[in-house]
Write an enzyme that holds these catalytic residues in place. Sequence first.
Site, PDB file in Angstrom:
ATOM      1  N   GLY A   1       0.836  -1.192   0.000  1.00  0.00           N
ATOM      2  CA  GLY A   1       0.000   0.000   0.000  1.00  0.00           C
ATOM      3  C   GLY A   1       0.871   1.241   0.000  1.00  0.00           C
ATOM      4  O   GLY A   1       2.047   1.206   0.372  1.00  0.00           O
ATOM      5  N   CYS A   2       0.288   2.358  -0.420  1.00  0.00           N
ATOM      6  CA  CYS A   2       1.065   3.595  -0.523  1.00  0.00           C
ATOM      7  C   CYS A   2       1.476   4.119   0.855  1.00  0.00           C
ATOM      8  O   CYS A   2       2.660   4.405   1.088  1.00  0.00           O
ATOM      9  CB  CYS A   2       0.276   4.649  -1.292  1.00  0.00           C
ATOM     10  N   TYR A   3       0.530   4.255   1.763  1.00  0.00           N
ATOM     11  CA  TYR A   3       0.875   4.718   3.110  1.00  0.00           C
ATOM     12  C   TYR A   3       1.856   3.779   3.818  1.00  0.00           C
ATOM     13  O   TYR A   3       2.836   4.249   4.408  1.00  0.00           O
ATOM     14  CB  TYR A   3      -0.391   4.860   3.960  1.00  0.00           C
ATOM     15  N   PRO A   4       1.625   2.456   3.796  1.00  0.00           N
ATOM     16  CA  PRO A   4       2.585   1.568   4.455  1.00  0.00           C
ATOM     17  C   PRO A   4       3.986   1.649   3.867  1.00  0.00           C
ATOM     18  O   PRO A   4       4.968   1.486   4.596  1.00  0.00           O
ATOM     19  CB  PRO A   4       1.978   0.175   4.240  1.00  0.00           C
ATOM     20  N   THR A   5       4.108   1.904   2.559  1.00  0.00           N
ATOM     21  CA  THR A   5       5.439   2.025   1.972  1.00  0.00           C
ATOM     22  C   THR A   5       6.249   3.082   2.707  1.00  0.00           C
ATOM     23  O   THR A   5       7.406   2.849   3.077  1.00  0.00           O
ATOM     24  CB  THR A   5       5.339   2.365   0.470  1.00  0.00           C
TER      25      THR A   5
END
Length: 326
Positions: free
Chosen positions: A133-137
């Site tokens: 996911g973008c935020y977890p990256t």
Amino acid sequence: MTITETHKPAAAGAAKKPSVFVDGASGTTGLGIQERLRGQSEITVKAIAEDKRKDAGAKRALMEEVDLVILCLPDDAAKETVALIDSMGASGPKVLDASTAYRVAPDWAYGFAELAPDQADKIKAAKKVSNPGCYPTGAIALLRPVVDAGLVPADTPIAVNAVSGYSGGGKSMIASFEDSTAPAFELYGLGFEHKHVPEMQLYSKLTRRPIFIPSVGNYRQGMLVSVPLQLDALPGKPSGADLQAALAKRYAGSSYVSVMPLQNEAAKSGRIEPEALNETNKLELYVFASDKHHQAVMVARLDNLGKGASGAAVQNMRLMLGLPEK
């Protein structure tokens, strides 16, 4: 079944190009992947006719011909397609899933190649890879190295704040911002059940569930993810320099992840904006720290559609197909 190819077949005697099928190419991530694949001359991209898109038999026949399937589908549809691929046995292709369906599944490789020194090799060897996911990256990129280094204990109470452009919010959110019915800025996910939290916790190696506060601003793409820390509350009372050094050591030599020096333009101004890396697969990591107040904020900047989605997918695709980094 109608199949279209975006690249011409190899000439007689030439090595056969690996082939890829993007299932669900009409959404934001799928469209982004398709755009990036146009610059990938080493592969052949195959597609199914629109009227056959939901035909399981036609889809199976196409998937038997390709080396890799990239899934850009809702979770339930992704699970159905993975079940279809599993039923194909040895003839089934490799699969890269961009949904949240398998991001914490133990039998899937996690597609953040910079997660650990051996993660890229795990992705290369895997038949199934989940795109992050973008935020977890951003959050994992910041937290995993300092947890591994022992600077931040795994049970530390962590809050992750983030802001993204509206392009990551799906068709209805995009429409509401583009027709000016959305607010200029809003927090969301305030029910504490955001779907990105499980992977954020797992791959950061946190034993205590982090608090995640996402938000969206009235701009199309670009993302900032930040983690504030009370340094004097941590064992050993690490400095901002210690945090920056742990990040720099982890990502030394990385093509896509850059750790910025403590003294940088953003530190001098006390400000950082989210759009500088748009249209790239780059990720920048910052540590802003105050020795006077024993406080720090770690910040990740990335394109939510690039390293946060389509860019990472193409990076993982190349690893899975044995192609050199590009």
